[in-house]
Scaffold this motif. Structure first.
Motif, PDB file in Angstrom:
ATOM      1  N   ASN A 125     -11.083  39.223 -15.473  1.00  0.00           N
ATOM      2  CA  ASN A 125     -10.160  38.376 -14.741  1.00  0.00           C
ATOM      3  C   ASN A 125      -8.761  38.944 -14.838  1.00  0.00           C
ATOM      4  O   ASN A 125      -8.364  39.482 -15.862  1.00  0.00           O
ATOM      5  CB  ASN A 125     -10.159  36.958 -15.330  1.00  0.00           C
ATOM      6  N   PRO A 141     -14.377  33.907 -19.042  1.00  0.00           N
ATOM      7  CA  PRO A 141     -13.815  32.605 -19.381  1.00  0.00           C
ATOM      8  C   PRO A 141     -14.359  31.470 -18.515  1.00  0.00           C
ATOM      9  O   PRO A 141     -14.034  30.318 -18.740  1.00  0.00           O
ATOM     10  CB  PRO A 141     -12.311  32.788 -19.153  1.00  0.00           C
ATOM     11  N   LEU A 174     -15.646  28.304 -20.153  1.00  0.00           N
ATOM     12  CA  LEU A 174     -14.742  27.372 -20.827  1.00  0.00           C
ATOM     13  C   LEU A 174     -14.440  26.184 -19.921  1.00  0.00           C
ATOM     14  O   LEU A 174     -14.402  26.312 -18.700  1.00  0.00           O
ATOM     15  CB  LEU A 174     -13.427  28.066 -21.183  1.00  0.00           C
ATOM     16  N   PRO A 213     -12.192  23.746 -17.903  1.00  0.00           N
ATOM     17  CA  PRO A 213     -10.913  24.018 -17.227  1.00  0.00           C
ATOM     18  C   PRO A 213      -9.692  23.533 -18.015  1.00  0.00           C
ATOM     19  O   PRO A 213      -8.655  24.200 -18.013  1.00  0.00           O
ATOM     20  CB  PRO A 213     -11.037  23.269 -15.893  1.00  0.00           C
ATOM     21  N   ASP A 221      -9.447  23.377 -21.297  1.00  0.00           N
ATOM     22  CA  ASP A 221      -9.257  24.340 -22.384  1.00  0.00           C
ATOM     23  C   ASP A 221      -8.567  25.598 -21.865  1.00  0.00           C
ATOM     24  O   ASP A 221      -7.657  26.132 -22.506  1.00  0.00           O
ATOM     25  CB  ASP A 221     -10.600  24.718 -23.026  1.00  0.00           C
ATOM     26  N   LEU A 222      -8.996  26.065 -20.720  1.00  0.00           N
ATOM     27  CA  LEU A 222      -8.402  27.252 -20.114  1.00  0.00           C
ATOM     28  C   LEU A 222      -6.914  27.018 -19.819  1.00  0.00           C
ATOM     29  O   LEU A 222      -6.071  27.866 -20.133  1.00  0.00           O
ATOM     30  CB  LEU A 222      -9.164  27.593 -18.832  1.00  0.00           C
ATOM     31  N   LYS A 223      -6.622  25.868 -19.266  1.00  0.00           N
ATOM     32  CA  LYS A 223      -5.225  25.504 -18.971  1.00  0.00           C
ATOM     33  C   LYS A 223      -4.395  25.485 -20.254  1.00  0.00           C
ATOM     34  O   LYS A 223      -3.285  26.031 -20.301  1.00  0.00           O
ATOM     35  CB  LYS A 223      -5.195  24.130 -18.288  1.00  0.00           C
ATOM     36  N   LEU A 250      -5.000  27.087 -23.039  1.00  0.00           N
ATOM     37  CA  LEU A 250      -4.867  28.450 -23.555  1.00  0.00           C
ATOM     38  C   LEU A 250      -3.741  29.195 -22.847  1.00  0.00           C
ATOM     39  O   LEU A 250      -2.958  29.917 -23.482  1.00  0.00           O
ATOM     40  CB  LEU A 250      -6.179  29.222 -23.404  1.00  0.00           C
ATOM     41  N   PHE A 251      -3.635  29.028 -21.536  1.00  0.00           N
ATOM     42  CA  PHE A 251      -2.565  29.700 -20.802  1.00  0.00           C
ATOM     43  C   PHE A 251      -1.198  29.138 -21.182  1.00  0.00           C
ATOM     44  O   PHE A 251      -0.229  29.884 -21.279  1.00  0.00           O
ATOM     45  CB  PHE A 251      -2.791  29.618 -19.294  1.00  0.00           C
ATOM     46  N   SER A 303     -11.960  31.233 -28.135  1.00  0.00           N
ATOM     47  CA  SER A 303     -11.630  31.021 -26.718  1.00  0.00           C
ATOM     48  C   SER A 303     -10.487  31.925 -26.279  1.00  0.00           C
ATOM     49  O   SER A 303     -10.506  32.474 -25.175  1.00  0.00           O
ATOM     50  CB  SER A 303     -11.246  29.556 -26.464  1.00  0.00           C
ATOM     51  N   GLN A 318     -11.819  35.270 -25.741  1.00  0.00           N
ATOM     52  CA  GLN A 318     -12.617  35.284 -24.514  1.00  0.00           C
ATOM     53  C   GLN A 318     -11.735  35.528 -23.304  1.00  0.00           C
ATOM     54  O   GLN A 318     -12.058  36.329 -22.442  1.00  0.00           O
ATOM     55  CB  GLN A 318     -13.295  33.922 -24.308  1.00  0.00           C
ATOM     56  N   VAL A 319     -10.639  34.804 -23.238  1.00  0.00           N
ATOM     57  CA  VAL A 319      -9.788  34.836 -22.051  1.00  0.00           C
ATOM     58  C   VAL A 319      -8.900  36.083 -22.014  1.00  0.00           C
ATOM     59  O   VAL A 319      -8.769  36.726 -20.972  1.00  0.00           O
ATOM     60  CB  VAL A 319      -8.920  33.560 -21.964  1.00  0.00           C
TER      61      VAL A 319
END
Length: 167
Positions: free
Chosen positions: A7, A58, A61, A63, A65-67, A69-70, A104, A107-108
Motif C-alpha cells: 500500500n 493491512p 485490520l 478500519p 484501528d487503521l485510522k 494507526l495513521f 498492527s 503490518q501497516v
C-alpha cells in the motif's frame, strides 16, 4: 523488484519527492523539460518503493484501528522530535493494547514504530545534506545528537556510508 501489493500512503512523498514533483508541474509549458523532470521523479519514487520493508496486508485490520494507526504515526513523522512517546503511550493513543499496536503498526508501515521514526530521521538527514541545506554537523545538532560523531555512526549504520560522501 517492486512489490505491487504494498500500500502507498501520502508519506511516500517525502520532501525530496515533493520538490521533484513540484518542479515537474511548474515546467508544464516546456514539454521536454517537464518529461525529464517527471522521469526523474518517477525514478526516485521507484527507488523509494524498492527500499520499503515488506509489511503484511493491512486490509485485515479494522478500519478504526487503521485510522488510529495513521493518527499515531503522525507523531513519529517529525524528524526533529527526538523524544517520542513510549510504545505504551502510542498504543493507548491508538486505543490498542501494546502487542496489538506493535503488530498492527508493523503490518501497516512495514517497520516497528521506533525503526519507523528512525527511518524518518535518517531520510530527513540525508535530504538536508544532499540538498546542501545543512552540513552533517548542523543536522546532527538539529536531530538532537550530543556529538556529531554519534550522528555519523548512526548515519553510516543506516545508509552504509558517511554523510560526508554527499559532498
Amino acid at each position: 523488484l517492486i512489490d505491487r501489493n504494498k500500500n502507498l500512503v501520502y508519506e511516500d512523498l517525502d520532501p525530496v519527492l515533493d520538490h521533484k514533483l513540484s518542479l515537474a508541474l511548474s515546467a508544464m509549458d516546456e514539454k521536454i523539460k517537464c518529461h525529464r523532470l517527471v522521469l526523474d521523479f518517477v525514478q526516485q519514487f521507484f527507488n523509494k518503493l524498492k527500499s520499503h520493508k515488506k509489511g503484511i496486508n493491512p486490509g485485515k485490520l479494522h478500519p478504526e484501528d487503521l485510522k488510529n494507526l495513521f493518527k499515531v504515526s503522525t507523531l513519529l513523522r517529525d524528524p526533529i522530535k527526538s523524544q517520542i512517546p513510549s510504545i505504551e503511550e502510542l498504543a493507548n493513543m491508538a486505543n490498542m493494547g501494546k502487542s496489538k499496536f506493535k503488530n498492527s503498526f508493523k503490518q501497516v508501515f512495514g517497520l516497528p514504530p521506533i525503526e519507523y521514526h528512525n527511518r524518518v530521521r535518517m531520510e530527513f538527514a540525508a535530504s538536508e545534506i544532499q540538498n546542501n541545506a545543512k552540513t552533517p554537523t548542523e543536522v546532527s545538532y538539529i536531530l538532537g545528537y550530543s556529538h556529531p560523531s554519534n550522528f555519523t555512526k548512526a548515519f553510516k549504520k543506516y545508509f552504509g556510508h558517511l554523510p560526508s560522501s554527499y559532498n
